[in-house]
Scaffold this motif. Structure first.
Motif, PDB file in Angstrom:
ATOM      1  N   GLN A 166       6.299 -15.373 -10.256  1.00  0.00           N
ATOM      2  CA  GLN A 166       6.614 -14.248  -9.375  1.00  0.00           C
ATOM      3  C   GLN A 166       5.727 -13.049  -9.696  1.00  0.00           C
ATOM      4  O   GLN A 166       5.249 -12.349  -8.794  1.00  0.00           O
ATOM      5  CB  GLN A 166       8.077 -13.858  -9.526  1.00  0.00           C
ATOM      6  N   HIS A 167       5.528 -12.837 -10.967  1.00  0.00           N
ATOM      7  CA  HIS A 167       4.681 -11.753 -11.457  1.00  0.00           C
ATOM      8  C   HIS A 167       3.273 -11.861 -10.849  1.00  0.00           C
ATOM      9  O   HIS A 167       2.744 -10.911 -10.273  1.00  0.00           O
ATOM     10  CB  HIS A 167       4.631 -11.895 -12.976  1.00  0.00           C
ATOM     11  N   ALA A 168       2.676 -13.031 -10.978  1.00  0.00           N
ATOM     12  CA  ALA A 168       1.322 -13.250 -10.479  1.00  0.00           C
ATOM     13  C   ALA A 168       1.272 -13.153  -8.960  1.00  0.00           C
ATOM     14  O   ALA A 168       0.356 -12.543  -8.397  1.00  0.00           O
ATOM     15  CB  ALA A 168       0.812 -14.617 -10.943  1.00  0.00           C
ATOM     16  N   VAL A 169       2.250 -13.728  -8.275  1.00  0.00           N
ATOM     17  CA  VAL A 169       2.266 -13.704  -6.809  1.00  0.00           C
ATOM     18  C   VAL A 169       2.341 -12.276  -6.295  1.00  0.00           C
ATOM     19  O   VAL A 169       1.607 -11.889  -5.372  1.00  0.00           O
ATOM     20  CB  VAL A 169       3.441 -14.539  -6.264  1.00  0.00           C
ATOM     21  N   LEU A 170       3.209 -11.460  -6.864  1.00  0.00           N
ATOM     22  CA  LEU A 170       3.359 -10.085  -6.412  1.00  0.00           C
ATOM     23  C   LEU A 170       2.059  -9.309  -6.573  1.00  0.00           C
ATOM     24  O   LEU A 170       1.633  -8.579  -5.672  1.00  0.00           O
ATOM     25  CB  LEU A 170       4.482  -9.395  -7.181  1.00  0.00           C
ATOM     26  N   LEU A 171       1.415  -9.476  -7.702  1.00  0.00           N
ATOM     27  CA  LEU A 171       0.162  -8.758  -7.936  1.00  0.00           C
ATOM     28  C   LEU A 171      -0.947  -9.245  -7.009  1.00  0.00           C
ATOM     29  O   LEU A 171      -1.685  -8.446  -6.430  1.00  0.00           O
ATOM     30  CB  LEU A 171      -0.266  -8.919  -9.395  1.00  0.00           C
ATOM     31  N   LEU A 172      -1.077 -10.561  -6.884  1.00  0.00           N
ATOM     32  CA  LEU A 172      -2.158 -11.109  -6.056  1.00  0.00           C
ATOM     33  C   LEU A 172      -1.961 -10.787  -4.582  1.00  0.00           C
ATOM     34  O   LEU A 172      -2.924 -10.490  -3.867  1.00  0.00           O
ATOM     35  CB  LEU A 172      -2.251 -12.621  -6.262  1.00  0.00           C
ATOM     36  N   ARG A 173      -0.721 -10.820  -4.123  1.00  0.00           N
ATOM     37  CA  ARG A 173      -0.466 -10.571  -2.694  1.00  0.00           C
ATOM     38  C   ARG A 173      -0.425  -9.079  -2.367  1.00  0.00           C
ATOM     39  O   ARG A 173      -1.112  -8.611  -1.459  1.00  0.00           O
ATOM     40  CB  ARG A 173       0.865 -11.221  -2.276  1.00  0.00           C
ATOM     41  N   ASP A 174       0.392  -8.313  -3.101  1.00  0.00           N
ATOM     42  CA  ASP A 174       0.646  -6.931  -2.699  1.00  0.00           C
ATOM     43  C   ASP A 174      -0.275  -5.914  -3.350  1.00  0.00           C
ATOM     44  O   ASP A 174      -0.459  -4.830  -2.806  1.00  0.00           O
ATOM     45  CB  ASP A 174       2.097  -6.548  -3.013  1.00  0.00           C
ATOM     46  N   VAL A 175      -0.851  -6.229  -4.482  1.00  0.00           N
ATOM     47  CA  VAL A 175      -1.753  -5.286  -5.129  1.00  0.00           C
ATOM     48  C   VAL A 175      -3.204  -5.612  -4.808  1.00  0.00           C
ATOM     49  O   VAL A 175      -3.994  -4.738  -4.502  1.00  0.00           O
ATOM     50  CB  VAL A 175      -1.529  -5.267  -6.657  1.00  0.00           C
ATOM     51  N   LEU A 176      -3.550  -6.893  -4.850  1.00  0.00           N
ATOM     52  CA  LEU A 176      -4.933  -7.302  -4.626  1.00  0.00           C
ATOM     53  C   LEU A 176      -5.201  -7.818  -3.222  1.00  0.00           C
ATOM     54  O   LEU A 176      -6.338  -8.140  -2.881  1.00  0.00           O
ATOM     55  CB  LEU A 176      -5.326  -8.360  -5.654  1.00  0.00           C
ATOM     56  N   ALA A 177      -4.134  -7.907  -2.406  1.00  0.00           N
ATOM     57  CA  ALA A 177      -4.266  -8.233  -0.978  1.00  0.00           C
ATOM     58  C   ALA A 177      -4.850  -9.610  -0.701  1.00  0.00           C
ATOM     59  O   ALA A 177      -5.513  -9.821   0.320  1.00  0.00           O
ATOM     60  CB  ALA A 177      -5.096  -7.161  -0.262  1.00  0.00           C
ATOM     61  N   TYR A 178      -4.592 -10.581  -1.581  1.00  0.00           N
ATOM     62  CA  TYR A 178      -5.025 -11.943  -1.308  1.00  0.00           C
ATOM     63  C   TYR A 178      -4.117 -12.572  -0.252  1.00  0.00           C
ATOM     64  O   TYR A 178      -2.887 -12.394  -0.295  1.00  0.00           O
ATOM     65  CB  TYR A 178      -4.953 -12.793  -2.579  1.00  0.00           C
ATOM     66  N   PRO A 179      -4.674 -13.326   0.682  1.00  0.00           N
ATOM     67  CA  PRO A 179      -3.840 -14.080   1.632  1.00  0.00           C
ATOM     68  C   PRO A 179      -2.982 -15.100   0.899  1.00  0.00           C
ATOM     69  O   PRO A 179      -3.338 -15.571  -0.191  1.00  0.00           O
ATOM     70  CB  PRO A 179      -4.872 -14.777   2.539  1.00  0.00           C
ATOM     71  N   ALA A 180      -1.850 -15.444   1.498  1.00  0.00           N
ATOM     72  CA  ALA A 180      -0.928 -16.396   0.867  1.00  0.00           C
ATOM     73  C   ALA A 180      -1.613 -17.734   0.583  1.00  0.00           C
ATOM     74  O   ALA A 180      -1.346 -18.365  -0.451  1.00  0.00           O
ATOM     75  CB  ALA A 180       0.291 -16.605   1.751  1.00  0.00           C
ATOM     76  N   SER A 181      -2.498 -18.152   1.478  1.00  0.00           N
ATOM     77  CA  SER A 181      -3.179 -19.435   1.272  1.00  0.00           C
ATOM     78  C   SER A 181      -4.078 -19.389   0.041  1.00  0.00           C
ATOM     79  O   SER A 181      -4.179 -20.365  -0.716  1.00  0.00           O
ATOM     80  CB  SER A 181      -4.009 -19.794   2.503  1.00  0.00           C
TER      81      SER A 181
END
Length: 345
Positions: A166-181
């Motif tokens: 969850q930690h990594a997903v939140l940072l990658l999606r909401d902080v670094l703006a990576y697409p879910a894919s």
């Protein structure tokens, strides 16, 4: 040292050479080219690893290990979009998750209510010099808010209560703006799993970190008001003026001093502590910034050295024009925050 007995030197600046040319040279064994290839990504990778691990030193290790591993496996890198960035983030994420797994889940309090132990105190975070949050394009309003808060102490502390994924997903999606894919590829999982983890992480962080963003608080104050508040706060400490310091605190202010396990809640509890500490010593305060927040390098007079020596890095959380929390990191590395090793006056 890396497994090959060689650690690649990473320069702070790019060489200006086109990425494809650098990549070709690096694959042929040119360590300097590799350094120029990954060097521009050093700061953002370091900030990402800090958010994951809550420690500058752990982030240092994770980033260096990321570069060492990338250098050793560069021949396996598939250049699909002309960027080495996603590949480095995948390596960095794996390294951070491994560090979290090896050190075990940090001991956390059972009571996370406002009356419980301060989050920053209980997860033993370290401070971080200000860094940009990363790319800002294609973010939702919710994600933009999280990105602004992404290095604030309370936010990073709240992250430590999430599962590693969850930690990594939140940072990658909401902080670094990576697409879910892309996140699914980085974590070797599926898009539905990423979306589910993101929603759970957002809910958990919202519960643990409901306070207003310090970025917005500081922006609302404006530069002039921030400077004046910093001047008044430092002047009060240097004048041993406990009444003024206490008056600048909110009624429910908190004061903690990692790695010490003691903290103080509210003006009535903080005042006796300040009377003892402030009046016993001669102080000098230098303003700086840490975790996107107002901070001070604090110095105590040392007669043996005939100088003021570091006592701690105080990171302040503001509420309006008052101080709602002070976290004094007693073992902070002053040069990291552009603070001198001592003051002579």
């Amino acid at each position: 040292m890396s497994e090959a007995g060689h650690r690649v030197s990473i320069p702070d600046q790019t060489s200006g050479t086109p990425v494809p040319q650098l990549l070709t040279a690096a694959r042929a064994g040119d360590g300097t080219a590799f350094g120029h290839l990954v060097g521009p990504l050093r700061d953002e990778l370091h900030a990402y690893c800090y958010r994951m691990l809550g420690s500058v030193h752990d982030a240092d290790d994770a980033v260096q290990d990321t570069f060492d591993r990338a250098w050793r496996s560069l021949d396996r890198f598939e250049d699909r979009d002309g960027s080495i960035r996603p590949w480095l983030y995948k390596i960095a994420t794996n390294r951070a998750l491994t560090i979290i797994e090896r050190r075990g889940r940090r001991e956390l309090p059972t009571d996370l209510s406002p009356q419980g132990a301060p989050l920053v105190e209980t997860v033993w975070l370290g401070p971080y010099p200000d860094q940009p949050a990363g790319p800002t394009a294609s973010r939702s309003p919710e994600a933009q808010i999280i990105a602004q808060e992404s290095v604030e102490l309370a936010f990073v502390a709240a992250l430590q209560h999430l599962s590693a994924t969850q930690h990594a997903v939140l940072l990658l999606r909401d902080v670094l703006a990576y697409p879910a894919s892309d996140v699914a590829d980085l974590l070797n999982t599926t898009v539905p799993a990423v979306n589910s983890a993101l929603q759970r992480a957002r809910r958990a962080v919202a519960e643990l970190h409901p306070t207003p963003s310090q970025q917005r608080t500081l922006a609302a104050l404006g530069d002039a008001a921030q400077r004046e508040l910093a001047r008044r706060y430092a002047a009060a400490w240097q004048a041993n003026d406990v009444d003024t310091i206490v008056a600048m605190l909110t009624e429910d202010a908190r004061y903690s001093m990692p790695p010490m396990t003691t903290w103080y809640d509210g003006r009535d509890a903080i005042r006796p502590f300040l009377v003892d500490v402030v009046l016993r010593h001669r102080w000098r305060f230098l303003p700086t910034r840490a975790n996107g927040q107002l901070a001070f390098g604090t110095y105590l007079w040392n007669g043996d050295r005939d100088a003021y020596v570091p006592a701690g890095l105080d990171v302040l959380t503001l509420r309006g024009q008052q101080v709602a929390e002070v976290v004094s990191f007693l073992d902070a590395d002053f040069p990291t925050f552009s603070l001198p090793a001592q003051l002579t006056r």
